[in-house]
Design a protein around this motif. Structure first.
Motif, mmCIF file in Angstrom:
data_model
loop_
_atom_site.group_PDB
_atom_site.id
_atom_site.type_symbol
_atom_site.label_atom_id
_atom_site.label_comp_id
_atom_site.label_asym_id
_atom_site.label_seq_id
_atom_site.Cartn_x
_atom_site.Cartn_y
_atom_site.Cartn_z
ATOM 1 N N LYS A 1 10.816 17.110 3.693
ATOM 2 C CA LYS A 1 12.119 17.703 3.285
ATOM 3 C C LYS A 1 13.125 17.170 4.291
ATOM 4 O O LYS A 1 13.126 16.730 5.592
ATOM 5 C CB LYS A 1 12.178 19.114 3.637
ATOM 6 C CG LYS A 1 11.365 20.089 2.547
ATOM 7 C CD LYS A 1 11.634 21.390 2.648
ATOM 8 C CE LYS A 1 10.904 21.942 1.478
ATOM 9 N NZ LYS A 1 11.183 23.753 1.727
ATOM 10 N N ASN A 2 14.526 16.800 3.527
ATOM 11 C CA ASN A 2 15.675 16.394 4.290
ATOM 12 C C ASN A 2 16.261 17.677 5.020
ATOM 13 O O ASN A 2 16.356 18.752 4.662
ATOM 14 C CB ASN A 2 16.743 15.921 3.469
ATOM 15 C CG ASN A 2 16.169 14.550 2.760
ATOM 16 O OD1 ASN A 2 15.703 13.604 3.490
ATOM 17 N ND2 ASN A 2 16.553 14.304 1.487
ATOM 18 N N VAL A 3 16.794 17.379 6.575
ATOM 19 C CA VAL A 3 17.454 18.465 7.284
ATOM 20 C C VAL A 3 18.680 17.792 7.835
ATOM 21 O O VAL A 3 18.838 16.552 7.962
ATOM 22 C CB VAL A 3 16.509 18.679 8.302
ATOM 23 C CG1 VAL A 3 17.052 19.751 9.457
ATOM 24 C CG2 VAL A 3 15.222 19.119 7.809
ATOM 25 N N LEU A 4 19.617 18.726 7.756
ATOM 26 C CA LEU A 4 20.879 18.563 8.477
ATOM 27 C C LEU A 4 20.968 19.009 9.670
ATOM 28 O O LEU A 4 20.659 20.296 10.054
ATOM 29 C CB LEU A 4 22.219 19.053 7.579
ATOM 30 C CG LEU A 4 23.275 18.981 7.947
ATOM 31 C CD1 LEU A 4 23.845 17.560 8.064
ATOM 32 C CD2 LEU A 4 24.507 19.508 7.387
ATOM 33 N N ILE A 5 21.001 17.986 10.749
ATOM 34 C CA ILE A 5 21.159 18.406 12.219
ATOM 35 C C ILE A 5 22.541 18.563 12.869
ATOM 36 O O ILE A 5 23.349 17.706 12.477
ATOM 37 C CB ILE A 5 20.396 17.115 12.927
ATOM 38 C CG1 ILE A 5 18.720 17.111 12.369
ATOM 39 C CG2 ILE A 5 20.395 17.613 14.383
ATOM 40 C CD1 ILE A 5 18.195 18.213 12.427
ATOM 41 N N GLY A 6 22.703 19.450 13.614
ATOM 42 C CA GLY A 6 23.942 19.823 14.138
ATOM 43 C C GLY A 6 23.979 19.251 15.766
ATOM 44 O O GLY A 6 23.682 18.128 15.804
ATOM 45 N N ASN A 7 24.231 20.101 16.587
ATOM 46 C CA ASN A 7 23.952 19.679 18.120
ATOM 47 C C ASN A 7 22.532 19.346 18.555
ATOM 48 O O ASN A 7 21.694 20.083 18.117
ATOM 49 C CB ASN A 7 24.788 20.608 18.894
ATOM 50 C CG ASN A 7 26.110 20.903 18.678
ATOM 51 O OD1 ASN A 7 26.713 20.061 18.641
ATOM 52 N ND2 ASN A 7 26.626 21.885 18.660
#
Length: 325
Positions: free
Chosen positions: A283-289
């Motif tokens: 799965k694609n994941v959106l990473i923050g800090n």
């Protein structure tokens, strides 16, 4: 040949052993420390509003002066006489106007006489206020309570109007000025608590609050921030020192995170393997800090999702897996 083929079929891996972890909310530490310049809460250049010769000096560098106290006295002999004359004319015209006002109400004087008395009273009042102000301006006073840091004139010097004669700073409270990167500026808000430390007092932390965050960035795309703190009696600070500011309001946040080792690919194009019913799905994941051991999840995963943290290098999408105990 048939025996070798049968043996190779028996050794085909049907499921890959992997280690997994759960996506969950964690209290993560986000240390943001910046160095700023400590300045006086109020720094005022004292300007003379009159001109004349200095006849008294009542302030020395280093003196503490309360608001309204006299710092310098200019020659006021002529201004005093002008003030007295204006005061006499004002009081006389005021009484004349009051008499004419009573007579006018009794219809004993004409409109012209009444108007003349009224105008004379108003003109004398203006002259009186002006003369009083000019006389008071010969006393150069301190507009704030603070310490005299500079004295420009000495006894006998001639001072012109609008010339700077001294400098006074208020360091009962202090400001810390620094610039914050755009990625951190939106984590902060006015009123947030901070801790300020200096090299002068190792180990001593002073409490302050963010007073303002600029809405406009500078050329380096950083945002000016001002912090207010009370000057400590036990550990007094001076204007111009460096201060190390720790933004405690963002140190611990409850964030949805995953272990850094679960990442497949780069942070900009992050992917992970999620285990569902023994199947590893990419799965694609959106990473923050990014933190030391954790990555903040901004999208793509939910709390409780089971992700592969070890063994993902051998996996492809929809491979069967066995969780290692």
């Amino acid at each position: 040949k048939s025996l070798m083929t049968a043996k190779s079929k028996n050794e085909t891996i049907e499921a890959y052993p992997v280690s997994v972890a759960l996506v969950q909310n964690e209290k993560v530490t986000n240390n943001l420390e910046l160095v700023g310049t400590i300045t006086a809460y109020n720094d005022v250049a004292i300007v003379s509003e009159a001109q004349g010769r200095v006849v008294k000096v009542l302030a020395q560098v280093g003196d503490y002066k309360s608001a309204g106290s006299i710092l310098f006295q200019l020659d006021d002999e002529l201004k005093l006489e002008a003030y007295k004359t204006a005061e006499v004319n004002y009081l006389k015209s005021k009484k004349d106007y009051e008499r004419y006002d009573a007579l006018y109400k009794g219809k004993s004087v004409t409109d012209a006489q009444y108007e003349q008395a009224k105008l004379a009273y108003q003109a004398s009042e203006s002259q009186y206020v002006l003369a009083k102000r000019e006389y008071n301006d010969t006393k150069i006073t301190n507009p704030i309570s603070g310490i005299v840091t500079a004295r420009i004139v000495d006894l006998g010097n001639y001072v012109n109007k609008a010339s700077i004669v001294a400098n006074v700073v208020d360091i009962s409270k202090l400001k810390v000025k620094l610039n914050v990167a755009e990625k951190d500026a939106f984590k902060l808000k006015a009123g947030d608590d901070v801790e300020v430390s200096t090299d002068v007092y190792p180990g001593v932390k002073l409490n302050g609050k963010i007073s303002s965050i600029s809405s406009k960035a500078d050329e380096a795309h950083t945002y000016p921030v001002e912090i207010i703190l009370a000057n400590s009696k036990d550990h007094p600070l001076k204007s111009g020192m460096f201060g190390r500011v720790s933004f405690t309001s963002i140190q611990k946040n409850d964030l949805l995170v995953m272990p850094r080792e679960a990442l497949v690919g780069s942070i900009k194009d992050a992917k992970v393997f999620v285990v569902e019913h023994g199947i590893a799905k990419m799965k694609n994941v959106l990473i923050g800090n990014a933190f030391e051991n954790w990555l903040e999840i901004k999208g793509g995963l939910n709390p409780g999702d089971k992700i592969v943290v070890n063994g993902q290098n051998n996996l492809q999408d929809n491979d069967k897996v066995i969780e290692k105990k």
